[in-house]
Design a protein around this motif. Sequence first.
Motif, short mmCIF file in Angstrom:
data_model
loop_
_atom_site.label_atom_id
_atom_site.label_comp_id
_atom_site.label_asym_id
_atom_site.label_seq_id
_atom_site.Cartn_x
_atom_site.Cartn_y
_atom_site.Cartn_z
N CYS A 20 0.85 -1.19 0.00
CA CYS A 20 0.00 0.00 0.00
C CYS A 20 0.88 1.24 0.00
O CYS A 20 2.11 1.15 0.10
CB CYS A 20 -0.96 0.01 1.20
N ASP A 21 0.26 2.40 -0.11
CA ASP A 21 0.99 3.66 -0.20
C ASP A 21 1.31 4.17 1.20
O ASP A 21 0.61 5.03 1.74
CB ASP A 21 0.16 4.67 -0.98
N PHE A 22 2.41 3.65 1.78
CA PHE A 22 2.80 4.10 3.12
C PHE A 22 3.22 5.56 3.10
O PHE A 22 3.11 6.26 4.10
CB PHE A 22 3.94 3.23 3.65
N GLY A 23 3.73 6.03 1.97
CA GLY A 23 4.16 7.43 1.89
C GLY A 23 3.05 8.40 2.20
O GLY A 23 3.26 9.43 2.86
N ALA A 24 1.83 8.08 1.77
CA ALA A 24 0.69 8.95 2.02
C ALA A 24 0.27 8.93 3.48
O ALA A 24 -0.50 9.80 3.93
CB ALA A 24 -0.48 8.54 1.14
N ALA A 25 0.78 7.94 4.25
CA ALA A 25 0.39 7.81 5.66
C ALA A 25 1.42 8.41 6.61
O ALA A 25 1.26 8.34 7.83
CB ALA A 25 0.19 6.34 6.00
N ILE A 26 2.48 9.03 6.08
CA ILE A 26 3.52 9.62 6.93
C ILE A 26 3.12 11.03 7.32
O ILE A 26 2.78 11.86 6.45
CB ILE A 26 4.88 9.62 6.20
N ASP A 27 3.18 11.34 8.62
CA ASP A 27 2.80 12.67 9.07
C ASP A 27 4.00 13.62 9.04
O ASP A 27 5.10 13.24 8.63
CB ASP A 27 2.14 12.63 10.45
N ALA A 28 3.79 14.85 9.49
CA ALA A 28 4.83 15.88 9.40
C ALA A 28 6.07 15.56 10.23
O ALA A 28 7.15 16.08 9.95
CB ALA A 28 4.25 17.23 9.84
N LYS A 29 5.92 14.72 11.26
CA LYS A 29 7.06 14.35 12.10
C LYS A 29 7.75 13.07 11.63
O LYS A 29 8.68 12.61 12.28
CB LYS A 29 6.60 14.20 13.56
N GLY A 30 7.27 12.51 10.52
CA GLY A 30 7.90 11.30 10.02
C GLY A 30 7.43 10.02 10.67
O GLY A 30 8.11 9.00 10.59
N ASN A 31 6.25 10.05 11.28
CA ASN A 31 5.66 8.85 11.84
C ASN A 31 4.57 8.34 10.91
O ASN A 31 3.99 9.10 10.13
CB ASN A 31 5.06 9.13 13.22
N VAL A 32 4.27 7.04 11.00
CA VAL A 32 3.24 6.45 10.16
C VAL A 32 1.90 6.51 10.87
O VAL A 32 1.76 6.05 12.01
CB VAL A 32 3.57 4.98 9.82
N ARG A 33 0.90 7.10 10.20
CA ARG A 33 -0.46 7.12 10.74
C ARG A 33 -1.12 5.79 10.37
O ARG A 33 -1.52 5.58 9.22
CB ARG A 33 -1.26 8.28 10.16
N MET A 34 -1.22 4.90 11.33
CA MET A 34 -1.76 3.58 11.05
C MET A 34 -3.23 3.65 10.64
O MET A 34 -3.72 2.78 9.91
CB MET A 34 -1.60 2.67 12.27
N SER A 35 -3.92 4.68 11.09
CA SER A 35 -5.32 4.83 10.67
C SER A 35 -5.42 5.05 9.17
O SER A 35 -6.35 4.58 8.51
CB SER A 35 -5.97 6.00 11.42
#
Length: 252
Positions: A180-195
């Motif tokens: 899946c597109d994990f890049g689209a799930a990265i927030d401004a601090k570089g963490n992955v938004r699992m939601s």
Amino acid sequence: MSLIITFAIEQEFAPWRRLRRFDPAEVSGERCYRASIGGQSVFITFTGIGARRTKHLTALAEQSRASAAIVTGLAGGLNPIWQSGDVLAAETVCDGSGTHSIASDPSLLRLATQCGAKAVPRFVTVDEIVRTKEEKSRLSQIADAVEMESAHVMKEFARHGIPALAMRAIADTAVTDMPCDFGAAIDAKGNVRMSSVAGELARRPQNLPGAIRFGISSRRAARNLAEHLDHFAELWATQCRQAEKAIPAVAG
């Protein structure tokens, strides 16, 4: 002497934290951890995916009086010989164009290979997650593994005169597409938004088996990396003690 080890995110560090006691700390507003290994201090900190949080490294380097650093975490394999869970240590790290490189410290590289890591010529640091086999094939012309932090973080340590090494575990192989597109799930601090990841999988349930396989391979890689890092820290601490004992003899 102390050793700084950077991960992108805390999930990469979690297996090691289960192996050994680390005490939480904070430096310049960023969460860190500290452990005493072989009588030496080891500091763990996080830079976010893409090295979006590196400002605190200056304060950590000064406060810890670091004499060495490891830039670590998970990576994507580019050479088909590398399997999920393999731990690699790079002689150099380059940018996505392959034109600018920074070298790992040779003595740290030798120590990593003593711990079982496989030495490779190069990692490549890119700005976006590499999702497809085709992209990996193109990058395989310049590197053995791809990630998003090492070049940036190693330059920061070089600025402070701290010897550094890039060492990573392979999560997804050269012949594997990202599910899946994990890049689209990265927030401004570089963490992955699992939601966000869960939302994409809900919209594309056909990708769920691939996501499960990726999760399994990532956990395997993180466990292997934890074991290698723990062994590395023990050997590094032994070398530090031997060096400290040798100083009076030389002075005399």
